[in-house]
Design an enzyme around this catalytic site. Structure first.
Site, PDB file in Angstrom:
ATOM      1  N   HIS A 129     -22.364 -40.195   9.914  1.00  0.00           N
ATOM      2  CA  HIS A 129     -22.519 -41.283  10.887  1.00  0.00           C
ATOM      3  C   HIS A 129     -21.276 -41.398  11.765  1.00  0.00           C
ATOM      4  CE1 HIS A 129     -25.795 -42.634   8.086  1.00  0.00           C
ATOM      5  NE2 HIS A 129     -26.367 -42.806   9.252  1.00  0.00           N
ATOM      6  N   ASN A 130     -21.141 -40.436  12.658  1.00  0.00           N
ATOM      7  CA  ASN A 130     -19.991 -40.414  13.556  1.00  0.00           C
ATOM      8  C   ASN A 130     -20.473 -40.224  15.004  1.00  0.00           C
ATOM      9  OD1 ASN A 130     -20.572 -37.627  13.815  1.00  0.00           O
ATOM     10  ND2 ASN A 130     -19.423 -37.222  11.926  1.00  0.00           N
ATOM     11  N   HIS A 154     -23.126 -37.488  15.738  1.00  0.00           N
ATOM     12  CA  HIS A 154     -24.509 -37.894  15.439  1.00  0.00           C
ATOM     13  C   HIS A 154     -25.064 -38.730  16.598  1.00  0.00           C
ATOM     14  CE1 HIS A 154     -28.013 -39.738  13.594  1.00  0.00           C
ATOM     15  NE2 HIS A 154     -27.446 -40.946  13.627  1.00  0.00           N
ATOM     16  N   ASP A 158     -25.514 -46.502  16.065  1.00  0.00           N
ATOM     17  CA  ASP A 158     -24.808 -46.537  14.767  1.00  0.00           C
ATOM     18  C   ASP A 158     -23.348 -46.954  14.946  1.00  0.00           C
ATOM     19  OD1 ASP A 158     -26.635 -45.966  12.729  1.00  0.00           O
ATOM     20  OD2 ASP A 158     -26.568 -43.807  13.109  1.00  0.00           O
ATOM     21  N   GLN A 202     -33.126 -33.443   0.764  1.00  0.00           N
ATOM     22  CA  GLN A 202     -33.809 -33.091   2.011  1.00  0.00           C
ATOM     23  C   GLN A 202     -35.324 -33.017   1.852  1.00  0.00           C
ATOM     24  OE1 GLN A 202     -32.636 -32.854   5.207  1.00  0.00           O
ATOM     25  NE2 GLN A 202     -30.931 -33.825   4.161  1.00  0.00           N
TER      26      GLN A 202
END
Ligand SMILES: [Zn+2]
Length: 418
Positions: free
Chosen positions: A150-151, A154, A191, A351
């Protein structure tokens, strides 16, 4: 009256980060940044330094000395290869990792600026270049680069995917410039200031954000309010009538809140009903907004629909972030969140569950709505990628004979993400 509805936004300081109650004091350092935790500077002090840097940056900019800033959005000679890549920004194979390297870690700023410009939105909404540039830089800075997943990369990836969906014929024919502006801004900020742990973690550690948002869409509310804070700080829309800028803030919230994965079924069944009854009318503003919400939801979790080489990297990063949370939980003797225990899960098992129970149902409906080559390409990659993970972890595939274990995995997939 309108001002009252948005009043609470003003109460949320943008710079407040990740302050845990005393009993979890040890956590704050670990959660904020692993890189910082190696040094002796307290993380909160580091945040203050960032804030000071921001002040310097904007002061220089306002004094007319932009050469002191490493970003040259309008310069002719900025990174030739990155510029070449931007010519194919609408390609589903767009390699955001490469683009981020070519732009020296500034993919979100470059990509979003380029798209706003390409759609003619800067001119149309008469956006002030200095304010826009500052806004985008602040957005990028407020993502935590130390988060494996979550950076800002992304966020740039989601923005690029959103652009691909906005170009799909059904949307391109009906969306207004205002819709496109909202869609791109929501993708870029969806985000913002993500702490790298999920909502259940914030709740069980009594984080102040969980209390502030009453344990409901805690992260998404924070992303939205942070985005509104930056819009107000930079006065990006100060040239627009007040009601328009409030409408942007409100709709931005509605889009970002739709990315709450715990509300996935609610959105999906509404989408399914519309498709079954064939009653989506894109001339209707509220229907267009709903389609934008669905597009953002798809963009947010489209990693498994990308070509394997890109998809695999995202899978590794998101699992690393989950396992990091699990390690913190383990260390502090908290209950380990589903999918976050590195001893009980593998990248492949995480996944396969995610694809089966979250991604496939969403993209199947999206393909019904937008039956295009892109949708077929995405479903094609999804199938191939799932097969690749299944080959690595045959016992975790959807055809497992362990009937009892599947529902747990299904629940876990839905609860743990984001
Ligand atoms: Zn996201």
């Amino acid at each position: 009256m309108e001002a009252n509805r948005f009043g609470p936004i003003l109460l949320i300081p943008i710079e407040i980060k990740w302050i845990l109650p005393a009993k979890f004091k040890g956590l704050s350092q670990t959660c904020i940044t692993r890189a910082e935790s190696a040094g002796s500077i307290p993380a909160r002090r580091v945040r203050r330094l960032f804030s000071f840097q921001r002040h310097l940056l904007s002061s220089r900019l306002l004094r007319g000395a932009p050469h002191l800033n490493p970003l040259h959005i309008l310069d002719e000679d900025y990174c030739g290869q990155a510029k070449c890549m931007l010519e194919k920004v609408g390609s589903w194979n767009f390699d955001i990792f490469l683009f981020d390297r070519l732009t020296n870690g500034n993919s979100l700023v470059f990509l979003t600026f380029n798209l706003l410009n390409q759609y003619g939105l800067i001119e149309l909404f008469q956006l002030d270049m200095v304010k826009l540039r500052r806004f985008l830089v602040l957005v990028q800075e407020d993502y935590h680069n130390q988060n494996p997943y979550h950076n800002a990369v992304h966020a740039a990836d989601v923005t690029q995917a959103m652009h691909c969906y906005l170009r799909e014929p059904k949307l391109a024919q009906s969306l207004t410039s205002f819709d496109i502006l909202l869609g791109l801004l929501a993708a870029a900020t969806h985000d913002l200031d993500h702490p790298g742990v999920n909502q259940p973690f914030l709740i069980k550690t009594n984080h102040y954000l969980a209390a502030l948002y009453r344990n409901t869409s805690v992260l998404e509310n924070h992303h939205w309010r942070s985005a509104v804070g930056l819009l107000r700080e930079t006065e990006l829309f100060s040239n627009l009538p007040a009601e328009d800028s409030l409408s942007i803030e409100r709709q931005l919230g509605s889009l970002i809140l739709a990315t709450d994965i715990s509300r996935q079924n609610e959105y999906l069944s509404r989408f399914r009903t519309h498709l079954d009854e064939n009653d989506l009318c894109l001339g209707n503003a509220s229907h267009r907004h709903f389609v934008l919400q669905m597009a953002l939801k798809c963009a947010d979790i489209c990693n498994p629909c990308r070509p394997w080489e890109l998809s695999k990297q995202w899978s590794e990063k998101v699992t690393e972030e989950f396992f990091h949370q699990g390690d913190i939980e383990k260390k502090h003797k908290l209950e380990i969140s589903p999918l976050c225990d590195s001893e009980a899960n593998t990248i492949a098992s995480v996944q396969i569950g995610f694809m089966t129970y979250v991604v496939e149902p969403l993209f199947a409906e999206w393909a019904r709505f937008s039956d295009t080559r892109l949708s077929q390409t995405m479903l094609g990659h999804l199938g191939l990628n799932k097969a690749s993970w299944s080959a690595m972890e045959p016992e975790a595939s959807g055809s497992s004979e362990e009937g009892e274990s599947e529902p747990g995995r299904k629940q876990g997939s839905k609860r743990c993400l984001f």
